[in-house]
Write an enzyme that holds these catalytic residues in place. Structure first.
Site, PDB file in Angstrom:
ATOM      1  N   LYS A 132      -6.771   5.824 -19.878  1.00  0.00           N
ATOM      2  CA  LYS A 132      -6.957   6.262 -21.271  1.00  0.00           C
ATOM      3  C   LYS A 132      -5.666   6.028 -22.075  1.00  0.00           C
ATOM      4  O   LYS A 132      -5.236   4.910 -22.199  1.00  0.00           O
ATOM      5  CB  LYS A 132      -7.408   7.719 -21.292  1.00  0.00           C
ATOM      6  CG  LYS A 132      -8.523   8.041 -20.280  1.00  0.00           C
ATOM      7  CD  LYS A 132      -9.791   7.258 -20.509  1.00  0.00           C
ATOM      8  CE  LYS A 132     -10.835   7.649 -19.461  1.00  0.00           C
ATOM      9  NZ  LYS A 132     -12.017   6.809 -19.492  1.00  0.00           N
ATOM     10  N   ARG A 156       0.849  -1.203   0.000  1.00  0.00           N
ATOM     11  CA  ARG A 156       0.000   0.000   0.000  1.00  0.00           C
ATOM     12  C   ARG A 156       0.881   1.250   0.000  1.00  0.00           C
ATOM     13  O   ARG A 156       0.527   2.280  -0.572  1.00  0.00           O
ATOM     14  CB  ARG A 156      -0.968  -0.035   1.193  1.00  0.00           C
ATOM     15  CG  ARG A 156      -1.888   1.151   1.258  1.00  0.00           C
ATOM     16  CD  ARG A 156      -3.210   0.857   1.968  1.00  0.00           C
ATOM     17  NE  ARG A 156      -3.082   0.115   3.205  1.00  0.00           N
ATOM     18  CZ  ARG A 156      -2.637   0.622   4.357  1.00  0.00           C
ATOM     19  NH1 ARG A 156      -2.254   1.876   4.432  1.00  0.00           N
ATOM     20  NH2 ARG A 156      -2.569  -0.134   5.440  1.00  0.00           N
ATOM     21  N   TYR A 185     -14.469  16.609 -17.447  1.00  0.00           N
ATOM     22  CA  TYR A 185     -14.984  15.255 -17.235  1.00  0.00           C
ATOM     23  C   TYR A 185     -16.074  15.319 -16.169  1.00  0.00           C
ATOM     24  O   TYR A 185     -15.837  15.830 -15.070  1.00  0.00           O
ATOM     25  CB  TYR A 185     -13.845  14.322 -16.821  1.00  0.00           C
ATOM     26  CG  TYR A 185     -14.351  12.980 -16.374  1.00  0.00           C
ATOM     27  CD1 TYR A 185     -15.174  12.223 -17.211  1.00  0.00           C
ATOM     28  CD2 TYR A 185     -14.029  12.477 -15.123  1.00  0.00           C
ATOM     29  CE1 TYR A 185     -15.659  10.993 -16.791  1.00  0.00           C
ATOM     30  CE2 TYR A 185     -14.509  11.247 -14.705  1.00  0.00           C
ATOM     31  CZ  TYR A 185     -15.322  10.511 -15.547  1.00  0.00           C
ATOM     32  OH  TYR A 185     -15.820   9.302 -15.130  1.00  0.00           O
ATOM     33  N   ASP A 239      -5.529  18.594 -15.645  1.00  0.00           N
ATOM     34  CA  ASP A 239      -5.858  17.233 -16.073  1.00  0.00           C
ATOM     35  C   ASP A 239      -5.364  17.102 -17.507  1.00  0.00           C
ATOM     36  O   ASP A 239      -5.929  17.695 -18.434  1.00  0.00           O
ATOM     37  CB  ASP A 239      -7.374  17.000 -15.961  1.00  0.00           C
ATOM     38  CG  ASP A 239      -7.758  15.554 -16.292  1.00  0.00           C
ATOM     39  OD1 ASP A 239      -7.030  14.913 -17.065  1.00  0.00           O
ATOM     40  OD2 ASP A 239      -8.792  15.086 -15.779  1.00  0.00           O
TER      41      ASP A 239
HETATM   42  C1  LIG Z   1     -10.357  13.845 -18.499  1.00  0.00           C
HETATM   43  C2  LIG Z   1     -10.633  12.747 -17.515  1.00  0.00           C
HETATM   44  N1  LIG Z   1     -10.114  12.824 -16.283  1.00  0.00           N
HETATM   45  C3  LIG Z   1     -10.358  11.864 -15.361  1.00  0.00           C
HETATM   46  C4  LIG Z   1     -11.141  10.763 -15.648  1.00  0.00           C
HETATM   47  C5  LIG Z   1     -11.401   9.715 -14.600  1.00  0.00           C
HETATM   48  O1  LIG Z   1     -10.677   8.552 -14.884  1.00  0.00           O
HETATM   49  P1  LIG Z   1     -11.170   7.096 -14.408  1.00  0.00           P
HETATM   50  O2  LIG Z   1     -12.328   6.705 -15.263  1.00  0.00           O
HETATM   51  O3  LIG Z   1      -9.952   6.245 -14.595  1.00  0.00           O
HETATM   52  O4  LIG Z   1     -11.571   7.204 -12.974  1.00  0.00           O
HETATM   53  C6  LIG Z   1     -11.694  10.641 -16.928  1.00  0.00           C
HETATM   54  C7  LIG Z   1     -12.551   9.486 -17.256  1.00  0.00           C
HETATM   55  O5  LIG Z   1     -13.151   9.416 -18.314  1.00  0.00           O
HETATM   56  C8  LIG Z   1     -11.443  11.667 -17.875  1.00  0.00           C
HETATM   57  O6  LIG Z   1     -11.987  11.613 -19.112  1.00  0.00           O
END
Ligand SMILES: Cc1ncc(COP(=O)(O)O)c(C=O)c1O
Length: 378
Positions: free
Chosen positions: A196, A47, A99, A171
């Site tokens: 992704k 962890r 998102y 992000d």
């Molecule tokens: C731009 C972006 N940030 C964060 C996330 C969150 O990622 P996760 O689905 O792995 O939790 C996503 C998910 O689609 C995303 O498109």
């Protein structure tokens, strides 16, 4: 070293014990102490750290040009760790277009935790300047933003955040370090959904926070990682690191294919609008061209006729798969408003396309037949 070289080599050493060139997977949850009680090999309990996670974190830090990285079990776990590193009463400025899961975390989970958030359209940096307050500790940017691929001027927003005494988080999931380096534009932390493009094969959930400064807020993110325990498995770290080895090649191909598809869609009479920062008609094109080295593999388009027409086009694709998520080798199409659910601001006629690594001519042919069949329906 250049990015391609970093992607292949960072976080990788030939195994000293066996000479193995490909890294081993270490599923062990615990690690041996020396007779004096110390941990001379650096790991105590998985962890806290694990050899595969440390290798991935070293690679992510190197790719973004940061000082350190913390890997999580999903992008949302990484996002949550950043917000958990703040204190109740702190204020966050966040974008209206991002998102939806990130926005939902702020509205639902972290509002109850005592974080106040002001949502603004960050394509106008002046709105960020108006929104900051003495309690603002964090400005959250997502660029290009999901699902309209709006572009935020990172340098302008970073300046506003710095003057307000707040940290800037970017992000960088959609752009990836291949196309955009947020630290060069003044960001303090970079967020990734490794689910992704970083992993890139649609078979791992993962996330990461990368820091310019390993102390301060990032030290608290690291503490949340170890004590909260939303950590990725050693196998998932191994798979993600393997995916990253080809990241620069994949992302450039995704970008080239997306541009070809976007240009086709922009000419199509049944398409009302195409949202892709690589098109000169996109409102964020000039800023994207300045701060990115390519425009990415994600685009959205609006079908004339609204929700029903868009659903019908999605129903007719044969090569592209109807599914959520993005950044994998295969192209995915999604009616975004219906997955975002009540309260969505996404247009009902919008389809989001994750343009994969198939030949763009085959993708265009598939979309063409899906859009054309609609003509005979009317
Ligand atoms: C731009 C972006 N940030 C964060 C996330 C969150 O990622 P996760 O689905 O792995 O939790 C996503 C998910 O689609 C995303 O498109």
């Amino acid at each position: 070293m250049r990015l391609e070289t970093i992607a292949v080599h960072a976080g990788h050493e030939v195994d000293a014990a066996t000479g193995a060139v490909a890294p081993a997977i270490h599923p062990s949850t615990t690690f041996e102490r020396a007779p004096d009680g110390a941990y001379p090999r650096g790991h105590l309990y998985s962890r806290n750290s694990n050899p595969n996670r440390s290798a991935l974190e070293a690679c992510l830090a190197a790719l973004e040009g940061g000082a350190a990285a913390a890997a999580f079990a999903s992008g949302s776990a990484a996002t949550s760790a950043v917000f958990q590193a703040l204190a109740p009463g702190d204020h966050v400025v966040a974008p209206t277009d991002a998102y939806h899961g990130t926005l939902r975390l702020l509205r639902e989970t972290f509002a109850r935790w005592g974080l106040a958030t002001t949502f603004v359209d960050m394509t106008e940096p002046g709105r960020v300047a108006e929104a900051v307050r003495p309690a603002t500790k964090l400005v959250w940017v997502e660029t290009p933003s999901n699902p309209l691929w709006k572009v935020v001027d990172l340098g302008a927003v970073a300046g506003i955040a710095r003057r307000a005494g707040a940290l800037l988080v970017c992000d960088n999931t959609t752009a990836t370090p291949v196309l955009q380096s947020p630290f060069r534009h003044g960001a303090d932390l970079v967020l990734h959904a490794a689910t992704k493009y970083l992993n890139g094969h649609g078979d791992v959930m993962g996330g990461a926070v990368v820091a310019r400064d390993p102390d301060g807020l990032f030290a608290r993110v690291r503490a949340v990682q170890a004590s909260g325990g939303a950590v990725p498995s050693s196998f998932d770290c191994w798979l993600t690191l393997r995916g990253i080895r080809t990241l620069p090649l994949r992302v450039r191909a995704h970008s080239a294919h997306a541009l070809a598809v976007a240009e086709f869609l922009a000419r199509h009479p049944r398409v009302e609008a195409v949202h892709y920062p690589g098109l000169a008609t996109h409102p964020g094109h000039a800023v994207a061209a300045r701060q990115m080295s390519g425009f990415g593999g994600m685009l959205s388009f609006e079908v004339r006729g609204g929700r029903e027409a868009a659903m019908a086009v999605a129903a007719r694709v044969r090569l592209v798969t109807r599914a959520t998520s993005f950044g994998g080798t295969e192209s995915l199409i999604e009616h975004r408003a219906s997955i975002e659910g009540p309260g969505t601001r996404t247009p009902e006629g919008l389809l989001r396309l994750s343009v994969g690594l198939e030949h763009p001519d085959d993708l265009i042919a598939d979309l063409d037949q899906a859009l054309r069949d609609g003509d005979s329906d009317r």
